[in-house]
Design a protein around this motif. Sequence first.
Motif, PDB file in Angstrom:
ATOM      1  N   VAL A 291       0.870  -1.168   0.000  1.00  0.00           N
ATOM      2  CA  VAL A 291       0.000   0.000   0.000  1.00  0.00           C
ATOM      3  C   VAL A 291       0.904   1.214   0.000  1.00  0.00           C
ATOM      4  O   VAL A 291       1.774   1.348   0.861  1.00  0.00           O
ATOM      5  CB  VAL A 291      -0.932  -0.014   1.230  1.00  0.00           C
ATOM      6  CG1 VAL A 291      -1.764   1.240   1.250  1.00  0.00           C
ATOM      7  CG2 VAL A 291      -1.816  -1.243   1.215  1.00  0.00           C
ATOM      8  N   TRP A 292       0.739   2.050  -0.984  1.00  0.00           N
ATOM      9  CA  TRP A 292       1.580   3.240  -1.121  1.00  0.00           C
ATOM     10  C   TRP A 292       0.717   4.479  -0.917  1.00  0.00           C
ATOM     11  O   TRP A 292      -0.364   4.566  -1.493  1.00  0.00           O
ATOM     12  CB  TRP A 292       2.193   3.354  -2.519  1.00  0.00           C
ATOM     13  CG  TRP A 292       2.767   2.092  -3.098  1.00  0.00           C
ATOM     14  CD1 TRP A 292       2.072   1.090  -3.702  1.00  0.00           C
ATOM     15  CD2 TRP A 292       4.135   1.711  -3.158  1.00  0.00           C
ATOM     16  NE1 TRP A 292       2.928   0.106  -4.134  1.00  0.00           N
ATOM     17  CE2 TRP A 292       4.212   0.468  -3.823  1.00  0.00           C
ATOM     18  CE3 TRP A 292       5.328   2.303  -2.731  1.00  0.00           C
ATOM     19  CZ2 TRP A 292       5.399  -0.198  -4.059  1.00  0.00           C
ATOM     20  CZ3 TRP A 292       6.510   1.647  -2.978  1.00  0.00           C
ATOM     21  CH2 TRP A 292       6.552   0.404  -3.621  1.00  0.00           C
ATOM     22  N   ALA A 293       1.251   5.423  -0.135  1.00  0.00           N
ATOM     23  CA  ALA A 293       0.616   6.739  -0.127  1.00  0.00           C
ATOM     24  C   ALA A 293       0.967   7.409  -1.442  1.00  0.00           C
ATOM     25  O   ALA A 293       2.047   7.184  -2.002  1.00  0.00           O
ATOM     26  CB  ALA A 293       1.127   7.556   1.061  1.00  0.00           C
ATOM     27  N   VAL A 399     -11.747   2.377   3.200  1.00  0.00           N
ATOM     28  CA  VAL A 399     -10.493   3.126   3.168  1.00  0.00           C
ATOM     29  C   VAL A 399      -9.376   2.407   3.916  1.00  0.00           C
ATOM     30  O   VAL A 399      -8.211   2.713   3.719  1.00  0.00           O
ATOM     31  CB  VAL A 399     -10.680   4.550   3.746  1.00  0.00           C
ATOM     32  CG1 VAL A 399     -11.428   5.403   2.758  1.00  0.00           C
ATOM     33  CG2 VAL A 399     -11.373   4.500   5.092  1.00  0.00           C
ATOM     34  N   ASP A 400      -9.691   1.474   4.793  1.00  0.00           N
ATOM     35  CA  ASP A 400      -8.605   0.826   5.513  1.00  0.00           C
ATOM     36  C   ASP A 400      -8.605  -0.690   5.374  1.00  0.00           C
ATOM     37  O   ASP A 400      -7.881  -1.373   6.089  1.00  0.00           O
ATOM     38  CB  ASP A 400      -8.642   1.229   6.997  1.00  0.00           C
ATOM     39  CG  ASP A 400     -10.020   1.049   7.580  1.00  0.00           C
ATOM     40  OD1 ASP A 400     -10.898   0.610   6.821  1.00  0.00           O
ATOM     41  OD2 ASP A 400     -10.221   1.341   8.771  1.00  0.00           O
ATOM     42  N   VAL A 401      -9.389  -1.227   4.495  1.00  0.00           N
ATOM     43  CA  VAL A 401      -9.382  -2.688   4.306  1.00  0.00           C
ATOM     44  C   VAL A 401      -9.070  -2.997   2.840  1.00  0.00           C
ATOM     45  O   VAL A 401      -9.750  -2.507   1.940  1.00  0.00           O
ATOM     46  CB  VAL A 401     -10.736  -3.320   4.705  1.00  0.00           C
ATOM     47  CG1 VAL A 401     -10.682  -4.816   4.484  1.00  0.00           C
ATOM     48  CG2 VAL A 401     -11.053  -3.003   6.146  1.00  0.00           C
ATOM     49  N   VAL A 402      -8.019  -3.779   2.637  1.00  0.00           N
ATOM     50  CA  VAL A 402      -7.647  -4.208   1.279  1.00  0.00           C
ATOM     51  C   VAL A 402      -7.819  -5.713   1.195  1.00  0.00           C
ATOM     52  O   VAL A 402      -7.420  -6.441   2.110  1.00  0.00           O
ATOM     53  CB  VAL A 402      -6.166  -3.884   0.976  1.00  0.00           C
ATOM     54  CG1 VAL A 402      -5.876  -4.073  -0.491  1.00  0.00           C
ATOM     55  CG2 VAL A 402      -5.831  -2.496   1.407  1.00  0.00           C
ATOM     56  N   PHE A 414      -6.548  -7.303   4.489  1.00  0.00           N
ATOM     57  CA  PHE A 414      -5.482  -6.708   5.291  1.00  0.00           C
ATOM     58  C   PHE A 414      -5.957  -5.370   5.833  1.00  0.00           C
ATOM     59  O   PHE A 414      -6.734  -4.660   5.181  1.00  0.00           O
ATOM     60  CB  PHE A 414      -4.233  -6.472   4.436  1.00  0.00           C
ATOM     61  CG  PHE A 414      -3.506  -7.718   4.062  1.00  0.00           C
ATOM     62  CD1 PHE A 414      -2.543  -8.257   4.908  1.00  0.00           C
ATOM     63  CD2 PHE A 414      -3.778  -8.373   2.877  1.00  0.00           C
ATOM     64  CE1 PHE A 414      -1.864  -9.407   4.556  1.00  0.00           C
ATOM     65  CE2 PHE A 414      -3.123  -9.523   2.531  1.00  0.00           C
ATOM     66  CZ  PHE A 414      -2.151 -10.041   3.372  1.00  0.00           C
ATOM     67  N   ASP A 415      -5.446  -5.052   7.004  1.00  0.00           N
ATOM     68  CA  ASP A 415      -5.597  -3.700   7.517  1.00  0.00           C
ATOM     69  C   ASP A 415      -4.586  -2.842   6.759  1.00  0.00           C
ATOM     70  O   ASP A 415      -3.374  -3.070   6.840  1.00  0.00           O
ATOM     71  CB  ASP A 415      -5.320  -3.720   9.023  1.00  0.00           C
ATOM     72  CG  ASP A 415      -5.606  -2.372   9.641  1.00  0.00           C
ATOM     73  OD1 ASP A 415      -5.291  -1.359   8.988  1.00  0.00           O
ATOM     74  OD2 ASP A 415      -6.127  -2.335  10.768  1.00  0.00           O
ATOM     75  N   GLY A 419      -0.965  -3.289   8.042  1.00  0.00           N
ATOM     76  CA  GLY A 419      -0.411  -4.331   7.197  1.00  0.00           C
ATOM     77  C   GLY A 419      -0.608  -5.726   7.759  1.00  0.00           C
ATOM     78  O   GLY A 419       0.115  -6.651   7.409  1.00  0.00           O
ATOM     79  N   THR A 420      -1.595  -5.874   8.651  1.00  0.00           N
ATOM     80  CA  THR A 420      -1.825  -7.199   9.230  1.00  0.00           C
ATOM     81  C   THR A 420      -2.982  -7.877   8.515  1.00  0.00           C
ATOM     82  O   THR A 420      -3.949  -7.230   8.109  1.00  0.00           O
ATOM     83  CB  THR A 420      -2.165  -7.085  10.721  1.00  0.00           C
ATOM     84  OG1 THR A 420      -3.216  -6.139  10.860  1.00  0.00           O
ATOM     85  CG2 THR A 420      -0.952  -6.647  11.507  1.00  0.00           C
TER      86      THR A 420
END
Lengths: 557, 621
Positions: A291-293, A399-402, A414-415, A419-420
């Motif tokens: 995940v990249w900003a 926005v926070d779950v991939v 993943f969070d 990154g978990t």
Amino acid sequence: RAAALSLDAASRVNRAHRPSREGSAPVFRVVPVRAKVERRAAGFPSANPPSRNAADEARASSKNMGSTGEETQITCKFVTRLPEKYRISPTPFAVPGKLTRYGLSEVINHLLALDPPKPFDFLVDGELVRTSLEKLLLRKGVSAESTLEVEYIPAVGPPSEEATGKHDDWVAGVCGSWGGAIATASYDGTTRLYSPKGKHLVTLDGHAQPVVAVTLLPPTEDDGNGCVVVSGGHDCVVRAWDVVVDAKGDSAKHVGSSRVFVGHEGTITSVAASPDGVCFASGSYDKTARVWARTVGADAKTHDDEIEAAREARAAEWKATAPSSSKRRKGKDGDGEDAVSDVRPLERSVFEALGIPDPNDAKKKPAEEEDEEEEELPAGVVVLRGHTDAVTAVAWESVDVVWTGSMDHSLKSFDADAGTCVQTYAAPKCVMGLAVRAGGGMLAWCGGGDRMVHFWDPRVGNATGATTSLASHTEMVVSVAWCPGSEYQLASTAYDGNVKLWDIRGKLPLHTVKAHPGKPHTARALCVDYHGPNRVVSGGIDGRLRIFKVDNEDRAS
Amino acid sequence: AHGNGSAFARARTRRPAERRRSVAMENTIGDVPIQWFRDEEHIGYDADGRKILKRARVDHLDHLLQMVDDPTYWRKVFDEREDKEISISREQLELIRKLRGGILPNNFFGDEYQTNLAEPNLVLPQAREPKRRFVPSKWEAKAVLRIIRSLRKNPDARVKKTQNEFDGPKLLWEGDEDPATKHNGLAYLPAPRAKLPTHGDSYNPPFEYRADTQVDENGDEIKTPRRFYDALRRVPSYAPFVLERFQRCLDLYLCPRVSKARLNINPKDMLPPLPSPKELKPYPNTRCLRYLGHEDKVVSVAVDATGKWLLSGSTDKTMRMWEVSSARCVRKWSFQDPVLNVAWCPGNGGSRLASACVGAAVVLLDPHAQPSADLSRHANAAVAEGVAENDAPPPWDERAGLVFVKHAGVVSKINWHHKGDYFVSLVKGGSNVMIHRVSKRSSQRIFRQQKTPIRAATFHPNRPVMFICTAAYVYLYDLQRQCLVKKLVAGGNSVTCLAAHAGGDNVIVGGSDGKLQWFDMDLSNMPYKVMASHANGVRAVAFHKKYPLFATASDDATVHVLHGAVSADLNQNALIVPLKILRAHTARDVEGVIDCVFHPTQPWLFSAGADKTIALFCDDN
């Protein structure tokens, strides 16, 4: 109401007072149309009714002509969530059991006296009506005596091709998540932007190798009509360009410097923008997703210059160490000298590239041998580890779950901040395409080389294995996309070159479009996406981007 | 009634025979033929010599009337000798019926006789009469021939013998009087004569012998109650005796007592119970993709360790790299010679270094770097520069980013060690194996003298052992100790390809006779299973690294996928189940599918065909 029920050429409605449970409620007997010609006269689009249904009804109506006494009447109560304009009274109607979707749509049109007619789709117990009502009741085991509650929704119109964009090579990725433009990634190493009308806006060049994945970061508050195009491909780096589309939407230009996101050690397979546009995720063959900003990318120009400098240095070194061979080449071929001295990455020995030292030259031993122990990650980069094989698909749920799909037969969530790994679904096959319904819930995935679109609901969990699958494609399915704003609609595409629109409440596709026609194995579709709810875009190996307009009013409610 | 009448008529014709048997006769004419009295008024004479007059004859009309009136007329027989009508009783009729039917007239043995026949253990032989019963005996013919020959040789013999018969009368008991003198050696002692039974021993002795007492040897009287029977058949031992006789007769006849059913087994029942292929999913069963682009037959394919890239070598002198998931040809290398084999080096993640057999050289290259435009010229120059001598180790030549390892002949096969430092190469038709070490850039041949051509060679997956395969044997050669460990015997003398299971104890071998042989080295050096399922020769065999699958590619344009589960339990043999025949290629010039390889992580299979295509098979539902 009485005026609406007057006889016309299309249908005959008998007003019959029967002793019903509602007492004084009138019960209407609706006899369906007789012939296809008459249906056309009613003003329905000819492509709309599936031919199977038409055949069914023709058979049914011919039977009715012969013996009207045998027909089953089913009492239906029509409900809808459409605006007041499309509502009818909640009194039950008796309709012939042989009616299919088309017949019911005609009844509603007749009752509403719509001109031009509007096709409707019907739901019984959350399932689309695809057979006659009789068969539906028989399958569900419901008595024909009870009142059937039928919900009607506007039907999705058949897609019509709106525009085509031409590429030099295969179109491997397409993204329509931003309203302003459609982005495509191509095997010719370029990323392009098209207007929704199909006008080519800009070509973004930079990748050294084929680009297979592209996504659009929606503009944040500070950049109004600009967006960021993010793409990744076989060269293991993700590149991003700031693009501004002018107000009229028929030209765009690349502003600022492009950025490069270096870190992956394997081919990039997929990129996906987060819903808020702040960051994006990428999946790669190095078994990780990142995940990249959007801000952490290095300046692409300096990055490319470094590579170029290294390459030139190598070439110079090679020229110095191998003079004899270049002499011979010159002797054989006149312009050989120039051709070989042309800067090429190949001049580095394969052993050097692999870090295998030359045994005869001990001095040349590379100093850095165990340098890649723990990589120093810049802030704003999160590595999602956990998969044991290549990550082939990434998709954001919120926005926070991939969600990531992998060749190791699993889907993981993943969070995105920590990154978990949160949740894992052991899929029966390797995952090659993945789409998450906006707002979470249902996951659609494809892969394993099979011809089906699979679903999994993470809320139900792993234990029940409540997967369903839709089968209609004739070759392996490679890409799926959910319709934005709809809970039920999605599009899929396969190596048979077709794009299919689905409603997951029915087992049959709503529409099939031969998007990339041609001979088998030479006309394959590679990617599909929605551009808003009313446009479907797809790319294929014929080097075309196809934009289809879909008459889709399901979210009118 | 008609049947009875004809029986009667036949009975009349037999009258003389019956008459002879009748006991009480009134007529005393004796055996004088009755025809002599045909024209006389009398029929004979009584005891006093007076004539016995014939009765009045009835004519046919009277017969007819009697037939109508008398219901028992059909039982009446006219006895010409006695000159009277005899009425036959029902018992006598039954007797006649039995006699004429060939049945024992009297029910002598009770019912046992009948029931015995019905017993199942007396079923007559089912087996067909053997042929020898109908063929003249060979030995008899020989004996006759011998006699004939001896007669021809000595025709007087017969004359002499016949003359001997007329030598004169001889005593019947001649020579019996003194057996000791007759036979030399031991004296012949005749058994003592049994005492002949007397009247008293009879079951029905005359009245005077029916004494309850008998005199024993000491002269004492012993009182023995005895029972007497008026007929032999009433003696209690009679019935078992007859039965026993009957059984002995059957013995003499070699009659089988117990009926033995012929063995009737369905051939399918003899097959071992195998699990259904449905239970053994996943396995490749549907063609998903075709990789089109080669202009001549594809002879070799290889997938990298990540499963993303596919290398293919073709006789159109190119090597291509494909993206597996999209069937896109990403790169193409053109050479001056056909690319006979391609392989990925397993080291460095398994996708960084590729190798190809091009003509008389093995080329090592970086597959992700853009090939140089004048690649084929480089390759040509490298090969032409110095063809390696037979004995000298092949030189390593680096140019244009490629490494050429030159050989004495056309290199046909290479195989990498799993660590990626060593590889083994085979020269086409050659009888030697070369082992190359990448980190040292060195090559060496492992045999000094070896005559038989080597067909395939590969490294053991986890021990420093090498499988070397000739047409008839698979040798296990220990590379550290440099000695032969084992020799597996492959029948047929036609082995072409070999693959080793990841465990290292099982090897499959395909032959040009279409046979696949599975060797379990724990069991024996003979094949554990031989499967002759292909119509033409097997060109390639492959094991899957993760799934219990293996495949064979053949010139009959099919690929057979089989389940081959090797158990960790040493007591359990490998389970081999045929799963699927994949047909996606067409045969060209007697070549069908030339190579096949499994995807490293998925249950997918790639096959390279002579029809210029590569096919990917996936596990569809």
